[in-house]
Design a protein around this motif. Structure first.
Motif, PDB file in Angstrom:
ATOM      1  N   LYS A 178      51.776 -58.205  36.086  1.00 46.95           N
ATOM      2  CA  LYS A 178      51.211 -56.975  35.562  1.00 46.95           C
ATOM      3  C   LYS A 178      51.388 -56.881  34.049  1.00 46.95           C
ATOM      4  O   LYS A 178      50.758 -56.046  33.395  1.00 46.95           O
ATOM      5  N   PHE A 236      45.648 -60.780  37.878  1.00 49.32           N
ATOM      6  CA  PHE A 236      45.427 -59.943  36.704  1.00 49.32           C
ATOM      7  C   PHE A 236      44.856 -60.783  35.563  1.00 49.32           C
ATOM      8  O   PHE A 236      44.919 -62.020  35.586  1.00 49.32           O
ATOM      9  N   GLU A 248      44.080 -65.752  33.357  1.00 54.28           N
ATOM     10  CA  GLU A 248      44.445 -65.071  34.597  1.00 54.28           C
ATOM     11  C   GLU A 248      45.932 -65.285  34.860  1.00 54.28           C
ATOM     12  O   GLU A 248      46.487 -66.330  34.541  1.00 54.28           O
ATOM     13  N   GLN A 259      47.191 -60.192  44.613  1.00 57.14           N
ATOM     14  CA  GLN A 259      46.654 -59.634  43.375  1.00 57.14           C
ATOM     15  C   GLN A 259      46.643 -60.669  42.248  1.00 57.14           C
ATOM     16  O   GLN A 259      47.552 -61.481  42.139  1.00 57.14           O
ATOM     17  N   THR A 274      48.409 -56.027  31.838  1.00 58.57           N
ATOM     18  CA  THR A 274      47.198 -56.753  32.212  1.00 58.57           C
ATOM     19  C   THR A 274      46.279 -55.893  33.077  1.00 58.57           C
ATOM     20  O   THR A 274      46.654 -54.813  33.520  1.00 58.57           O
ATOM     21  N   THR A 275      45.083 -56.403  33.337  1.00 58.42           N
ATOM     22  CA  THR A 275      44.085 -55.700  34.147  1.00 58.42           C
ATOM     23  C   THR A 275      43.916 -56.404  35.481  1.00 58.42           C
ATOM     24  O   THR A 275      43.709 -57.628  35.518  1.00 58.42           O
ATOM     25  N   ARG A 276      44.023 -55.653  36.589  1.00 63.77           N
ATOM     26  CA  ARG A 276      43.846 -56.271  37.910  1.00 63.77           C
ATOM     27  C   ARG A 276      42.371 -56.592  38.126  1.00 63.77           C
ATOM     28  O   ARG A 276      41.498 -55.734  37.981  1.00 63.77           O
TER      29      ARG A 276
END
Length: 263
Positions: free
Chosen positions: A221, A209, A217, A207, A228-230
Motif C-alpha cells: 500500500k 497496487f 506494480e 490485491q 499507492t493506488t489499488r
C-alpha cells in the motif's frame, strides 16, 4: 521435562523479538503455535516448526537491500514477522494440533507437516525467486512482470519451492519412526502443490497496487514513501489470507493422500 520445553519455546520467542525476527505480538503468536505443536506432536514437531521459522527468517534477511523494492511489506520486515504473518503460515498447523488433541489420529501429523511444507515451499520460492536474473512470468496475465508480484513464477523460485517442501518431507522421515518414504513423499507433493495454489490465489484474487512515483506494480500500500493506488484484487484478499488458504490446501492434500494410500 515438559516444563523445560515450554520454557525453551518462550525463551526462543523472546530472543526472536529481541533480534527483530518477530514483533511482540508475533512472538506471542509464535509461542502459542509452538506450545500447541509440542503438546500434540512432541519435540519432533517443534523441529519441523523451527526448520520453517529459522530458514524463512534467514532468507527474509538475506540480501534484504536487494529485495527491499520488491517486498510487499518492507517496513514490517524490519520490525520482524507480525502475529498475522505467524498465523498465516502457522494457523493451519495449529488447527491440526488442536484436531490431534480432540480426535487422536496419525492423519493430523501428516496434515501438520503438509501445512508447513506448503509454507516453507512458498517462502523459499518468494525469497529466493525474487533474486532471479530473469523476470517472473505471471500465470494470469500471461506475460513477464516485475519481480515481487504474487501470481508470478520463475525457474529459480520453482526449484526453491521443491527444495523447501523436500526439507520438511525429509525432516519428517528422519524425525519420526517410519520405514517407508510414502508419507514423506506425500508431504513433499502436498507442499509443492500447496505452493502452486498460493501462486494461483495470488494471481486471481490478491490485491495489487500501482506506484505513481516509479511507475511499477507492487503488493504494498506504500511504495517510494508514497501511498499507492489499488488496481486489482479483492479488498480482503491480503497476502496473509492467501498464505493461510494455501496451507489449508496443502494440509488437505496431505491428509487426503495419506488416508487414500496409507491408512
Amino acid at each position: 521435562m515438559e516444563a523445560i520445553f515450554f520454557a525453551g519455546i518462550a525463551l526462543l520467542c523472546m530472543v526472536s523479538f529481541i533480534f527483530k525476527l518477530l514483533t511482540l505480538r508475533g512472538s506471542l503468536a509464535a509461542f502459542l503455535t509452538g506450545a500447541l505443536t509440542f503438546y500434540s506432536f512432541q519435540w519432533q514437531g517443534l523441529v519441523i516448526l523451527a526448520i520453517f521459522f529459522l530458514t524463512s527468517s534467514l532468507l527474509t534477511k538475506w540480501k534484504r537491500e536487494v529485495k527491499e523494492d520488491f517486498n510487499a511489506e518492507p517496513l514490517e520486515d524490519k520490525k520482524g514477522r507480525t502475529a498475522g504473518q505467524v498465523f498465516a503460515n502457522g494457523g493451519t498447523s495449529m488447527l491440526a494440533a488442536t484436531g490431534a488433541i480432540l480426535i487422536p489420529d496419525p492423519v493430523w501429523l501428516i496434515m501438520f507437516a503438509g501445512a508447513f511444507a506448503t509454507a516453507t515451499a512458498d517462502t523459499w520460492a518468494s525469497e529466493i525467486g525474487v533474486l532471479s536474473k530473469t523476470k517472473p512470468f505471471h500465470l494470469k496475465e500471461w506475460r513477464k512482470v516485475e519481480a515481487g508480484l504474487s501470481g508470478a513464477v520463475t525457474r529459480l523460485g520453482t526449484i526453491a519451492a521443491v527444495i523447501g517442501a523436500a526439507a520438511i518431507g525429509a525432516s519428517y522421515y528422519f524425525l519420526y519412526d517410519t520405514s517407508t518414504f510414502m508419507a514423506s513423499g506425500i508431504i513433499i507433493f502436498a507442499g509443492f502443490f500447496g505452493n502452486i495454489a498460493d501462486t494461483l490465489f495470488g494471481a486471481w484474487f490478491e490485491q495489487k497496487f500501482y506506484c505513481q512515483i516509479c511507475k511499477t506494480e507492487t503488493e504494498s500500500k506504500w511504495h517510494c514513501k508514497t501511498k499507492t493506488t489499488r488496481i486489482f484484487g479483492l479488498p480482503w484478499a491480503t497476502n496473509n489470507l492467501v498464505n493461510f488458504s494455501s496451507t489449508i490446501i496443502g494440509a488437505l492434500i496431505a491428509g487426503g493422500l495419506y488416508i487414500w494410500t496409507v491408512k
